[in-house]
Every structure is written in C-alpha cells, then in structure tokens.
Design a protein around this motif. Structure first.
Motif, PDB file in Angstrom:
ATOM      1  N   ASP A  34       0.399  -8.370 -13.832  1.00  0.00           N
ATOM      2  CA  ASP A  34       1.012  -7.723 -12.678  1.00  0.00           C
ATOM      3  C   ASP A  34       0.591  -8.366 -11.366  1.00  0.00           C
ATOM      4  OD1 ASP A  34       2.765  -5.529 -13.431  1.00  0.00           O
ATOM      5  OD2 ASP A  34       0.993  -4.598 -14.332  1.00  0.00           O
ATOM      6  N   VAL A  35       1.501  -8.297 -10.401  1.00  0.00           N
ATOM      7  CA  VAL A  35       1.214  -8.698  -9.018  1.00  0.00           C
ATOM      8  C   VAL A  35       1.411  -7.455  -8.160  1.00  0.00           C
ATOM      9  CG1 VAL A  35       1.843 -10.199  -7.095  1.00  0.00           C
ATOM     10  CG2 VAL A  35       2.008 -11.049  -9.443  1.00  0.00           C
ATOM     11  N   LEU A  36       0.326  -6.993  -7.516  1.00  0.00           N
ATOM     12  CA  LEU A  36       0.356  -5.761  -6.732  1.00  0.00           C
ATOM     13  C   LEU A  36       0.476  -6.082  -5.247  1.00  0.00           C
ATOM     14  CD1 LEU A  36      -1.006  -4.947  -9.488  1.00  0.00           C
ATOM     15  CD2 LEU A  36      -2.194  -3.184  -8.207  1.00  0.00           C
ATOM     16  N   LEU A  37       1.382  -5.377  -4.570  1.00  0.00           N
ATOM     17  CA  LEU A  37       1.501  -5.494  -3.114  1.00  0.00           C
ATOM     18  C   LEU A  37       0.649  -4.409  -2.482  1.00  0.00           C
ATOM     19  CD1 LEU A  37       2.784  -6.760  -0.597  1.00  0.00           C
ATOM     20  CD2 LEU A  37       4.712  -5.181  -0.883  1.00  0.00           C
ATOM     21  N   SER A  38      -0.325  -4.810  -1.661  1.00  0.00           N
ATOM     22  CA  SER A  38      -1.311  -3.877  -1.097  1.00  0.00           C
ATOM     23  C   SER A  38      -1.144  -3.799   0.414  1.00  0.00           C
ATOM     24  CB  SER A  38      -2.731  -4.337  -1.445  1.00  0.00           C
ATOM     25  OG  SER A  38      -2.867  -4.474  -2.848  1.00  0.00           O
ATOM     26  N   ILE A  39      -0.662  -2.637   0.878  1.00  0.00           N
ATOM     27  CA  ILE A  39      -0.427  -2.441   2.307  1.00  0.00           C
ATOM     28  C   ILE A  39      -1.290  -1.315   2.860  1.00  0.00           C
ATOM     29  CG2 ILE A  39       1.296  -1.937   4.073  1.00  0.00           C
ATOM     30  CD1 ILE A  39       3.416  -3.068   2.241  1.00  0.00           C
ATOM     31  N   ALA A  40      -1.505  -0.257   2.064  1.00  0.00           N
ATOM     32  CA  ALA A  40      -2.331   0.850   2.544  1.00  0.00           C
ATOM     33  C   ALA A  40      -3.697   0.319   2.963  1.00  0.00           C
ATOM     34  CB  ALA A  40      -2.497   1.897   1.437  1.00  0.00           C
ATOM     35  N   PRO A  41      -4.237   0.743   4.109  1.00  0.00           N
ATOM     36  CA  PRO A  41      -5.504   0.190   4.609  1.00  0.00           C
ATOM     37  C   PRO A  41      -6.622   0.293   3.571  1.00  0.00           C
ATOM     38  CG  PRO A  41      -4.497   1.617   6.261  1.00  0.00           C
ATOM     39  CD  PRO A  41      -3.699   1.792   5.011  1.00  0.00           C
ATOM     40  N   LEU A  42      -7.419  -0.772   3.464  1.00  0.00           N
ATOM     41  CA  LEU A  42      -8.470  -0.805   2.451  1.00  0.00           C
ATOM     42  C   LEU A  42      -9.623   0.138   2.778  1.00  0.00           C
ATOM     43  CD1 LEU A  42      -8.600  -4.643   1.668  1.00  0.00           C
ATOM     44  CD2 LEU A  42      -7.153  -2.870   0.678  1.00  0.00           C
ATOM     45  N   LEU A  65      -1.504  -7.350   2.715  1.00  0.00           N
ATOM     46  CA  LEU A  65      -0.871  -7.441   4.027  1.00  0.00           C
ATOM     47  C   LEU A  65      -1.814  -6.882   5.081  1.00  0.00           C
ATOM     48  CD1 LEU A  65       1.690  -8.078   2.384  1.00  0.00           C
ATOM     49  CD2 LEU A  65       2.969  -6.690   4.009  1.00  0.00           C
ATOM     50  N   HIS A  66      -1.822  -7.500   6.252  1.00  0.00           N
ATOM     51  CA  HIS A  66      -2.696  -7.060   7.350  1.00  0.00           C
ATOM     52  C   HIS A  66      -2.351  -5.643   7.782  1.00  0.00           C
ATOM     53  CE1 HIS A  66      -4.938  -6.992  11.055  1.00  0.00           C
ATOM     54  NE2 HIS A  66      -3.828  -6.902  11.778  1.00  0.00           N
ATOM     55  N   ARG A  67      -1.061  -5.335   7.856  1.00  0.00           N
ATOM     56  CA  ARG A  67      -0.587  -3.995   8.191  1.00  0.00           C
ATOM     57  C   ARG A  67       0.851  -3.890   7.720  1.00  0.00           C
ATOM     58  NH1 ARG A  67       2.784  -4.203  12.659  1.00  0.00           N
ATOM     59  NH2 ARG A  67       2.659  -6.081  13.928  1.00  0.00           N
ATOM     60  N   PHE A  68       1.396  -2.680   7.770  1.00  0.00           N
ATOM     61  CA  PHE A  68       2.773  -2.498   7.323  1.00  0.00           C
ATOM     62  C   PHE A  68       3.747  -3.091   8.322  1.00  0.00           C
ATOM     63  CE2 PHE A  68       6.708   0.089   7.485  1.00  0.00           C
ATOM     64  CZ  PHE A  68       7.246  -0.341   6.276  1.00  0.00           C
TER      65      PHE A  68
END
Length: 315
Positions: A34-42, A65-68
């Motif tokens: 899988d490749v996950l797209l991560s946008i919610a702040p870490l 991603l840095h931010r949405f």
C-alpha cells in the motif's frame, strides 16, 4: 485540550502505540504494497497513527504532505499511485469541487476512511466521492481520542452502517453508562462512552485530579455521549460539555449541524449555545455558503423549523 480548556499531556506508552497501530493496520487491511497519503498533522494522534505508525509497522509507503491543499491531493494520488488515504470529510468536498478534477488519474485509490469533522460523511457524500475515485471504498473511519491512542472502532467493509462509528477493534471493550450512577445503559439508549484496552493512557502528566476523574479502575471515561446497537455499532452523539439546554431539552451541536448541511446552499455549519433570558440557552449557528449559493438568515431559520424539532431550531 480540545475546545474546552488548557492543554493536558496524555501519557501514552510504546505498548499503547504498538497495540493501536497493529489494530488500525489489521482492521483496515494495510499491506506492505500500500501507498498511504498522509495529510492529517503528525502532531495529531490520528495523523501520527495513520501517517507514521501504521506505515512503519506494516512496511507500507507514506506520502507526506506539508498541509492540506485541494490540488495537491489528486496530484499526489496520481503521481505516487496512492492506494489508501485517511481524510477529513471537508477535504473530500474541497477536492470534488476542483474544476479540473477529471484530468487526474485516481484509479489507484482503493480505500478512504473518512472522519466526520466540520461536516458529516454521509452515504450520499460517499457515493458522490465514488463518482470521482471510482475504485475507492469510502467509509466512516473510527471513533477514538488521544487518551486511548485513538482508533477504538472501525467500520467493517462487509457491513458498514452509515451514521455510526463502526464496531470496537479487537481488544477494545466499550460500554455506555449512566454518568450519574455508573450503571450500564440498555441497548440503543444514550449515555457516556467509556473504554478499556491496552491502548488506554497512563494518566495526565502532573495532573492527578484530572487523571482520577478520567481514568477509573482501568476505564477511560470519555465525557462523550453515545449509544450502541444490538450488533455493537457505536454512534457518537456529542460532548457533555457542549450540550445545549433549551428550556430543559438537550440539544447536541453535531445533531443540528448534520441537518443544516443538508440544505442545498450550506457547505459547512457550526453550532454553539447562546444565553437566553427565557429559555436558558438557544441554538446559534454559523454557516459557510456553497460557492455561488444565495441564502439568508430568515430562509435558513424557516427551513430549519421544517426539518428539526422547534427547540433545536437555530434562532
């Protein structure tokens, strides 16, 4: 801190993190491919769990991603062949409103767990999203909180129930109790959600009183109101602290917000209490119009009176 007070430090162990990471990965079927797209702040518990912990444990790839940004989402899905995206409902709406959305190839996206914040992620909204990402299964992501390392529930893909937050992940026990007596509530009745599992936190840092109030005999008392059906599906109703009392009647902001966004001109809605000399409190709503839509206060109040109980209607 949420919206109600000064921040507190929730002490979570590596064992808490490992338990919930394993549960989240297994229940959502994440694999090394899988490749996950991560946008919610870490720094947010859900962002850390889905953007860092689950990919690390499963061996999957995480695209950070840095931010949405609405345009960056389809660009990233297209470029990196993203298969799995954890999103917040307004993100999906913003992406669908892009005038050039059709030029991106979103065929790789297979799963999209969505959290209802700002707007509720409903079945019609999921169908609308599937018109954009045709191979994608979208569903309510989970119920959880920082004190439990989140992801206490998940939505079974074979039997989703819209309007609920799904069932408990393996190893988590959920009860609905009367907050005054501590007695378990009957099936379908509203009460306080309490939880216990290996994910439960150790307490609040240097806050013994707050710890004692929340963590009792191994159970995390969430301060959230909810109900559970006969099959174990949990429905989150709202926060005790945010409940509005109108002439003695209980009104939950989320309930009114969910109805308001069904109005064709309303993109987002937020509801709060306003003091009232006669009723104690009344409902006050803030509205974001959809682009190009026209609606005024009187029209919305009149529409609300037709679509919800009188005491719930925003004044």
């Amino acid at each position: 801190s949420g919206t109600t007070g000064l921040p507190k430090g929730a002490m979570l162990s590596y064992g808490n993190a490992l338990f919930k990471t394993r549960a989240a990965g297994d229940c959502n079927g994440v694999t090394p491919d899988d490749v996950l797209l991560s946008i919610a702040p870490l720094y947010h518990i859900a962002g850390m769990l889905m953007g860092v912990n689950v990919p690390v444990l499963s061996g999957a790839t995480s695209v950070l991603l840095h931010r949405f940004d609405p345009h960056a989402v389809p660009q990233a899905i297209d470029k990196y062949r993203v298969s799995w995206w954890y999103s917040i409902a307004p993100m999906n709406v913003a992406v669908m409103q892009l005038p050039d959305i059709s030029k991106f190839d979103l065929s790789s996206l297979e799963r999209n767990p969505v959290t209802s914040f700002g707007i509720a992620f409903t079945e019609p909204l999921a169908r609308q999203w599937q018109g954009v990402a045709r191979n994608c299964a979208s569903f309510e992501a989970a119920y959880g909180l920082s004190e439990t390392h989140t992801c206490d529930t998940y939505t079974p893909q074979h039997a989703p129930r819209w309007g609920t937050q799904g069932v408990a992940v393996p190893g988590v026990t959920i009860r609905i109790i009367d907050p005054d007596t501590g007695q378990d509530m009957p099936v379908g009745e509203v009460g306080e959600i309490i939880l216990t599992s290996e994910g439960s936190f150790k307490g609040y840092w240097n806050k013994p009183e707050a710890t004692a109030a929340t963590l009792r005999n191994g159970w995390v008392h969430t301060g959230d109101m909810g109900k559970m059906d006969a099959d174990g599906y949990l429905t989150f109703i709202g926060r005790f602290k945010e409940m509005i009392k109108v002439s003695g009647y209980s009104v939950f902001p989320e309930e009114v917000e969910t109805i308001l966004i069904k109005h064709p001109a309303v993109a987002q809605a937020a509801v709060i209490a306003q003091p009232d000399a006669e009723k104690g409190e009344v409902v006050k709503a803030f509205i974001v119009r959809k682009p190009g839509a026209q609606v005024d206060e009187a029209q919305l109040v009149a529409w609300s009176r037709e679509n919800m109980a009188p005491y719930k209607t925003p004044r």
